[in-house]
Design a protein around this motif. Structure first.
Motif, short mmCIF file in Angstrom:
data_model
loop_
_atom_site.label_atom_id
_atom_site.label_comp_id
_atom_site.label_asym_id
_atom_site.label_seq_id
_atom_site.Cartn_x
_atom_site.Cartn_y
_atom_site.Cartn_z
N HIS A 104 -2.22 2.24 12.68
CA HIS A 104 -1.72 1.21 13.60
C HIS A 104 -2.75 0.92 14.70
CE1 HIS A 104 1.15 -1.35 15.60
NE2 HIS A 104 0.98 -0.67 16.74
N VAL B 144 3.19 -5.03 2.51
CA VAL B 144 3.48 -4.67 3.91
C VAL B 144 2.17 -4.29 4.60
CG1 VAL B 144 4.76 -3.07 5.39
CG2 VAL B 144 5.75 -3.85 3.22
N GLU B 145 2.04 -4.60 5.88
CA GLU B 145 0.85 -4.27 6.67
C GLU B 145 -0.42 -4.89 6.13
OE1 GLU B 145 1.84 -0.24 9.10
OE2 GLU B 145 0.75 -0.01 7.21
N ALA C 242 2.60 -17.07 7.51
CA ALA C 242 4.02 -17.36 7.80
C ALA C 242 4.49 -18.55 6.96
CB ALA C 242 4.19 -17.65 9.29
N GLU D 160 0.37 -10.35 8.04
CA GLU D 160 1.77 -10.24 7.62
C GLU D 160 2.66 -10.12 8.85
OE1 GLU D 160 2.82 -10.73 4.62
OE2 GLU D 160 4.85 -10.59 5.39
N ASP D 161 2.19 -9.39 9.88
CA ASP D 161 3.01 -9.19 11.09
C ASP D 161 2.20 -9.49 12.34
OD1 ASP D 161 2.62 -5.55 11.06
OD2 ASP D 161 1.19 -7.22 11.06
#
Ligand SMILES: OB(O)c1ccc2cc[nH]c2c1
Length: 236
Positions: A216, A174-175, A100, A179-180
Motif C-alpha cells: 500500500h 483488484v489493486e 472508471a 482501479e481505486d
C-alpha cells in the motif's frame, strides 16, 4: 456482452480472436462482430467519404453509410427485444477514457463502436443517434491517431477484461493501477537476486500484514511520484 464495431478496416479486429478476449469469445462471454462500413456504400467505388463543407484539408465520412450500418445493428437489437446499445465514438474531441468508464461500460449488455477515419464522421451521425441511443465520445488521451480503430481496440480490451468470467481470477483485477485511484505496487518473482538486484526482504518475510502494508505504501509513493494529479490535496 455483445460488441459491434463499424469500421472500414474490419480485418484490424481479427486480433481479438486470440488471447484472453479470444477465449472469452469462445466461451460465449463476449460476442464481438466487426462490420465493414463499405458494405453500406452502394456506389461503384463504395465511397464512404467526401469533401468537407466550409472547405479545409482532408475528407469527412459521409452520413449515409453510417446510417444504414447503425440502423441495421439497432433494428436487430430492437427486433430481438434487447436493451438499446450504447454507441461509443472514439474521438480526440471526446471525454477522457478512464478505468472508471471501462468499469461502467462493462456493466452494459451491448456496445457499438463507430471507428472514424479521415477528418472524422459527419456530425449529424452523432446528432441523429443521440435521439435513439446513449452516445459517448471517448478519447484515449491528448494525442491524435489516424482513426478510431486503435482506440476502440484499447477500449474493448479494457472493458472486455472486466466482464465477469473473462479474467480467470477476479482477484487479479483488484489493486491494479487506477482501479481505486492509486497506481499498482511493483511486482517481483524469482530469482531472489538478478544482476545484483534483490527482491525486497519484506516480500520474502511471510508476514502477510507487513507485505500488505508495504504494498500500500509503495502504491501511494509511486502515485505521488508519477501521478500526483490522482491524489487529493492532502495526499499529494
Ligand atoms: O485519436 B483518436 O482517438 C481518433 C479517433 C477517431 C478518428 C478519426 C480520424 N482520426 C481519429 C482519431
Amino acid at each position: 456482452m455483445r460488441i459491434d464495431i463499424v469500421t472500414i478496416f474490419p480485418e484490424f479486429f481479427r486480433v481479438l480472436d486470440v488471447s484472453l478476449l479470444g477465449r472469452a469469445r469462445t466461451a460465449g462471454l463476449l460476442d464481438v462482430r466487426a462490420h465493414d462500413l463499405r458494405d453500406h456504400a452502394h456506389d461503384r467505388h463504395r465511397t464512404v467519404d467526401d469533401t468537407p463543407y466550409g472547405g479545409g484539408a482532408g475528407m469527412v465520412m459521409k452520413p449515409e453509410p453510417w446510417g444504414e450500418a447503425l440502423d441495421g445493428i439497432l433494428d436487430e437489437a430492437e427486433g430481438a427485444g434487447e436493451t438499446v446499445p450504447t454507441l461509443i465514438v472514439p474521438s480526440p474531441a471526446g471525454e477522457p477514457f478512464t478505468q472508471a468508464i471501462a468499469a461502467e461500460l462493462a456493466q452494459l449488455d451491448h456496445l457499438v463502436f463507430a471507428c472514424g477515419r479521415y477528418e472524422g464522421i459527419d456530425q449529424r451521425v452523432v446528432d441523429h443517434y443521440e435521439e435513439r441511443m446513449p452516445v459517448r465520445l471517448l478519447s484515449l488521451g491528448d494525442y491524435v491517431l489516424n482513426g478510431g480503430e486503435v482506440a476502440a481496440m484499447a477500449m474493448i480490451e479494457a472493458v472486455g477484461r472486466l466482464v465477469p468470467g473473462v479474467v480467470g481470477n477476479p482477484e487479479s483485477l483488484v489493486e491494479e493501477s487506477h482501479e481505486d485511484g492509486l497506481l499498482e505496487y511493483p511486482s517481483y518473482t524469482k530469482p531472489q537476486v538478478w544482476r545484483g538486484l534483490e527482491v525486497p526482504d519484506v516480500l520474502r518475510s511471510g508476514n502477510h500484514g507487513a507485505v500488505a502494508a508495504w504494498r500500500h505504501e509503495q502504491r501511494i509513493e509511486r502515485t505521488r511520484r508519477v501521478r500526483p494529479d490522482l491524489l487529493g490535496d492532502d495526499d499529494a
